[in-house]
Design an enzyme around this catalytic site. Sequence first.
Site, PDB file in Angstrom:
ATOM      1  N   LYS A  10       0.861  -1.206   0.000  1.00 38.82           N
ATOM      2  CA  LYS A  10       0.000   0.000   0.000  1.00 38.82           C
ATOM      3  C   LYS A  10       0.876   1.227   0.000  1.00 38.82           C
ATOM      4  O   LYS A  10       2.061   1.170   0.372  1.00 38.82           O
ATOM      5  CB  LYS A  10      -0.914   0.028   1.227  1.00 38.82           C
ATOM      6  CG  LYS A  10      -0.238  -0.027   2.602  1.00 38.82           C
ATOM      7  CD  LYS A  10       0.292   1.272   3.156  1.00 38.82           C
ATOM      8  CE  LYS A  10       0.892   1.125   4.554  1.00 38.82           C
ATOM      9  NZ  LYS A  10       1.667   2.283   5.015  1.00 38.82           N
ATOM     10  N   ASP A 134      -1.991  -1.755  10.685  1.00 37.82           N
ATOM     11  CA  ASP A 134      -2.338  -1.664   9.255  1.00 37.82           C
ATOM     12  C   ASP A 134      -3.046  -2.920   8.741  1.00 37.82           C
ATOM     13  O   ASP A 134      -3.536  -2.933   7.605  1.00 37.82           O
ATOM     14  CB  ASP A 134      -1.072  -1.472   8.397  1.00 37.82           C
ATOM     15  CG  ASP A 134      -0.462  -0.084   8.575  1.00 37.82           C
ATOM     16  OD1 ASP A 134      -1.099   0.754   9.229  1.00 37.82           O
ATOM     17  OD2 ASP A 134       0.640   0.133   8.049  1.00 37.82           O
TER      18      ASP A 134
HETATM   19  O1  C5P Z   1       0.528  -1.601  15.213  1.00 39.41           O
HETATM   20  P1  C5P Z   1       1.949  -1.749  14.817  1.00 39.41           P
HETATM   21  O2  C5P Z   1       2.609  -2.933  15.479  1.00 39.41           O
HETATM   22  O3  C5P Z   1       2.180  -1.713  13.354  1.00 39.41           O
HETATM   23  O4  C5P Z   1       2.684  -0.473  15.399  1.00 39.41           O
HETATM   24  C1  C5P Z   1       4.086  -0.365  15.541  1.00 39.41           C
HETATM   25  C2  C5P Z   1       4.387   0.829  16.417  1.00 39.41           C
HETATM   26  O5  C5P Z   1       3.992   2.028  15.773  1.00 39.41           O
HETATM   27  C3  C5P Z   1       3.602   0.827  17.731  1.00 39.41           C
HETATM   28  O6  C5P Z   1       4.292   0.131  18.739  1.00 39.41           O
HETATM   29  C4  C5P Z   1       3.505   2.304  18.052  1.00 39.41           C
HETATM   30  O7  C5P Z   1       4.720   2.752  18.628  1.00 39.41           O
HETATM   31  C5  C5P Z   1       3.415   2.948  16.683  1.00 39.41           C
HETATM   32  N1  C5P Z   1       2.017   3.229  16.284  1.00 39.41           N
HETATM   33  C6  C5P Z   1       1.369   4.294  16.869  1.00 39.41           C
HETATM   34  N2  C5P Z   1       0.082   4.594  16.506  1.00 39.41           N
HETATM   35  C7  C5P Z   1      -0.546   3.878  15.550  1.00 39.41           C
HETATM   36  C8  C5P Z   1       0.108   2.796  14.916  1.00 39.41           C
HETATM   37  C9  C5P Z   1       1.396   2.506  15.308  1.00 39.41           C
HETATM   38  O8  C5P Z   1       1.943   4.977  17.734  1.00 39.41           O
HETATM   39  N3  C5P Z   1      -1.792   4.221  15.206  1.00 39.41           N
END
Ligand code: C5P
Length: 285
Positions: A10, A134
């Site tokens: 994406k 995501d």
């Molecule tokens: O959800 P995911 O594991 O992809 O997120 C990785 C990191 O990105 C999270 O630990 C957080 O620090 C940050 N994040 C965030 N807010 C979001 C998505 C991700 O702060 N909406």
Amino acid sequence: MNMTAQAHAKINLHLAVGPLRSDGYHHLQSLFARLELADVITVDIEEGPFSVVVEGLGGVCEPGTDTMSRAARLWHEASGWDGRLTVSIEKNIPVQSGLGGGSSDAASLLSLLNTIKPLPEDRLHQIATRVGSDVPFFLFGGNAAIVEGRGERVTPIASRPLGVLLVMPRDFAVSTAEAYAHLDRLRAHETPRFIDPARLVDIYNKSCPMWVDSLYNDFYPTVAELPLYQRLNALGDGLEGYATISGSGACWYIVSEDDSCIREAEKSVQDHVGDRVVCWQSRLL
Ligand code: C5P
């Protein structure tokens, strides 16, 4: 039994990041668009107690900690299904690029597993969100969607099949968690701006060069000082498209309704910074 699926990448055509929440995540408002570029996943299933092995990630992370292994374990816990899964992946989406490869791989595996023993949609959605912010887009967003909340609120919209040039630095990648922390430090006192979702869709349906007046990626300032991105932006400025980074980076892109603009962008990028980047022409689906 053997099953295969494509896991598409994406780009974020718009990404507004709200304040840090008490759960460590940030509120988002984003416009996600699915790309033709894809990893290919093959799942081999044998009888036996539950296990999952992922092949082909080439040391991207510790075995068992990748998004597909985590997704498979959560799906097994929720469905009660037993069996031995061997997942092989042909990795075409660069890692730490902001193109969502790991999330898309997990979503594609969950869709395949869900054909074996379907879970209710809300249960699948919960698993997707636990694997990564995501992942719900890749499972429920179609080819383009407005994404809100932490990433779990996904509203599909009609997509536009536009041309894209993807440009990935050879020696620079971005950890998402570090990029969010960097962003928080950069703008400690700023109030985030969200656009009315209906207006966001109207803007998306306008010509790409007009997007620059309204769309933005809040992560752009985290790379803006780096000479490579200054160079790429200067190259993009003279072209009939819209250019920024995807997600928290490191991939830079230019999108356009004019295929000659994408070809011209590729030539210009190759001529000026070709030794420092890898380029792909792709399309939005
Ligand atoms: O959800 P995911 O594991 O992809 O997120 C990785 C990191 O990105 C999270 O630990 C957080 O620090 C940050 N994040 C965030 N807010 C979001 C998505 C991700 O702060 N909406």
